[in-house]
Every structure is written in structure tokens, then in C-alpha cells.
Design an enzyme around this catalytic site. Sequence first.
Site, PDB file in Angstrom:
ATOM      1  N   LEU A   1       0.895  -1.159   0.000  1.00 21.09           N
ATOM      2  CA  LEU A   1       0.000   0.000   0.000  1.00 21.09           C
ATOM      3  C   LEU A   1       0.934   1.210   0.000  1.00 21.09           C
ATOM      4  O   LEU A   1       1.806   1.305   0.855  1.00 21.09           O
ATOM      5  CB  LEU A   1      -0.824  -0.039   1.292  1.00 21.09           C
ATOM      6  CG  LEU A   1      -2.125   0.748   1.438  1.00 21.09           C
ATOM      7  CD1 LEU A   1      -2.756   0.472   2.771  1.00 21.09           C
ATOM      8  CD2 LEU A   1      -2.005   2.195   1.182  1.00 21.09           C
ATOM      9  N   SER A   2       0.756   2.124  -0.954  1.00 21.69           N
ATOM     10  CA  SER A   2       1.691   3.249  -1.073  1.00 21.69           C
ATOM     11  C   SER A   2       1.700   4.130   0.175  1.00 21.69           C
ATOM     12  O   SER A   2       0.718   4.206   0.911  1.00 21.69           O
ATOM     13  CB  SER A   2       1.326   4.117  -2.274  1.00 21.69           C
ATOM     14  OG  SER A   2       1.204   3.337  -3.440  1.00 21.69           O
ATOM     15  N   GLN A   3       2.822   4.811   0.344  1.00 21.62           N
ATOM     16  CA  GLN A   3       2.991   5.773   1.436  1.00 21.62           C
ATOM     17  C   GLN A   3       1.934   6.891   1.282  1.00 21.62           C
ATOM     18  O   GLN A   3       1.703   7.379   0.173  1.00 21.62           O
ATOM     19  CB  GLN A   3       4.391   6.350   1.274  1.00 21.62           C
ATOM     20  CG  GLN A   3       4.788   7.397   2.250  1.00 21.62           C
ATOM     21  CD  GLN A   3       6.055   8.126   1.797  1.00 21.62           C
ATOM     22  OE1 GLN A   3       6.614   7.825   0.742  1.00 21.62           O
ATOM     23  NE2 GLN A   3       6.478   9.080   2.589  1.00 21.62           N
TER      24      GLN A   3
END
Length: 221
Positions: free
Chosen positions: A68-70
Site C-alpha cells: 500500500l503506497s505511502q
Amino acid sequence: MVEELQGIGMTSRRTRLRLVQRLRDHGIRNERVLEVMTEVPRHIFLDEALSHRAYEDTALPIGYGQTLSQPYIVAKMTEILLEHQPEPPKRVLELGTGSGYQTAILAKLVAEVFSVERIKPLQDRARDRLRKLSLRNAILKHADGGIGWVEKGPFDGIIVTAAPKELSRELMSQLADGGIMVAPVGEARQMLVRVVRQGDQFVTTEIEPVRFVPLLGGVVR
Ligand code: SAH
């Protein structure tokens, strides 16, 4: 029980407000983006064992070697799509549904989100989460999205959340005139780029170095 749930809700909202303050400190300016990131619970997009880390500004594993992206990157990419002129984008294509978090953020901001994911179990989980949040304007497809989703195009915005070695013409051609694409490009070294379509021209700007999982071919059932 109800009180307990409300308690959790309040705590996570407070934690999200702190996260949003950090995003502001890092230069995110779009108030609509900051608002929806305050609203959307990021912890439900993670496995329970990791959900306590949901409001750290960091990428987190979601299984199958994906992440899950930052939050900062989610905010930055969304902010770039919302630069669309003269009005915000209506139809947006996302490549790499993953957890569905970026999809949820977009679904709160634009009329329709079309999102493609190549790993079926990830897509199934994302679908459940979007349903829980009653986000019915996100349309998901299980496929190799490397070539976009031509039947649903053209799009006002395209967001790519896994890194291709280079941008394909085929994908860029699914941008409507005036449309904006934001994508990480490269292998060991990656650059976040913005592409704005002006007629037959694709005006490309480098934004900042990033680190994404690679865009892969084929599907996983
Ligand atoms: N936007 C996601 C980020 C997930 S990581 C989130 O917020 O959670 C990138 C995702 O892209 C992974 O789930 C990966 O399986 C997917 N992906 C990689 N190559 C793809 C391709 N060719 N087509 C569709 N999805 C792809």
C-alpha cells in the site's frame, strides 16, 4: 459495544488528523485531498496485524509481495490529477488497485474511477473494502492493466501505481485532450512523472524520485 466502536472511530480520526498535518508539512496543499485523507480510514485497507501502523507515513505490505503506497505519495499523485483544467477530472483510470486505498481516495473526489488489478485475491479484498465504504463509483477489473482499459477511455486522468520501465504510447493515447497522467517510471531508479496531453503532444514533467513495485505482465488468479 457501540460506544467502543465510536471510541475506535474517534481515535483513528485523531490519528488521521496528525497524519494530514504531516502531509501539509511535506508540501501537500490541495484542501480537498487533505479532507478526504482525513475521512477515509486507511486501517481497513490493511491486515489486522498491521492496522495499528496505518497512520504512519510509510508504505506497508498487503501480501503477494505488493505494498500500500505511502500516504504522502497517494496525496501527491492525487493532487497532481486534480490539477486538471478547467475543472476537476471526471473519469480516472487507475492501474494497480492493490489494497483499494488510492481507489477509495479517488472515488471520493471524481465521478468515476476505473481500476485494474492483476492479482485476483487483492482485487477481491479491495472490492469488499470499497463496498463497506459504500463507494459505488469505483469499477474494478481483474486484468493485466499494462495497456490500460481502452473500452472505458478516454480518461481525464490516469494514475499508475506500479512502475513500468517506460510509458507506453497505447496508455498515453487513452488520455482525453487536456488529460493528466501521473506515473512512476523506471527500474532500480524510478521517477514520478506527470504527462499532460495537449492535442497530439504529451508534455512530460519529472516530479521527484520514488520507489514503487514493478508493473508486471499477466494475471494471478
Ligand atoms: N494503489 C495501490 C498500490 C498497490 S501496489 C494501493 O493503494 O494499495 C501496486 C499494485 O499494482 C499491486 O497490487 C500489483 O499487483 C498491481 N499491478 C502490477 N502490475 C500490474 C498490471 N500490469 N496490471 C494491473 N495491476 C498491476
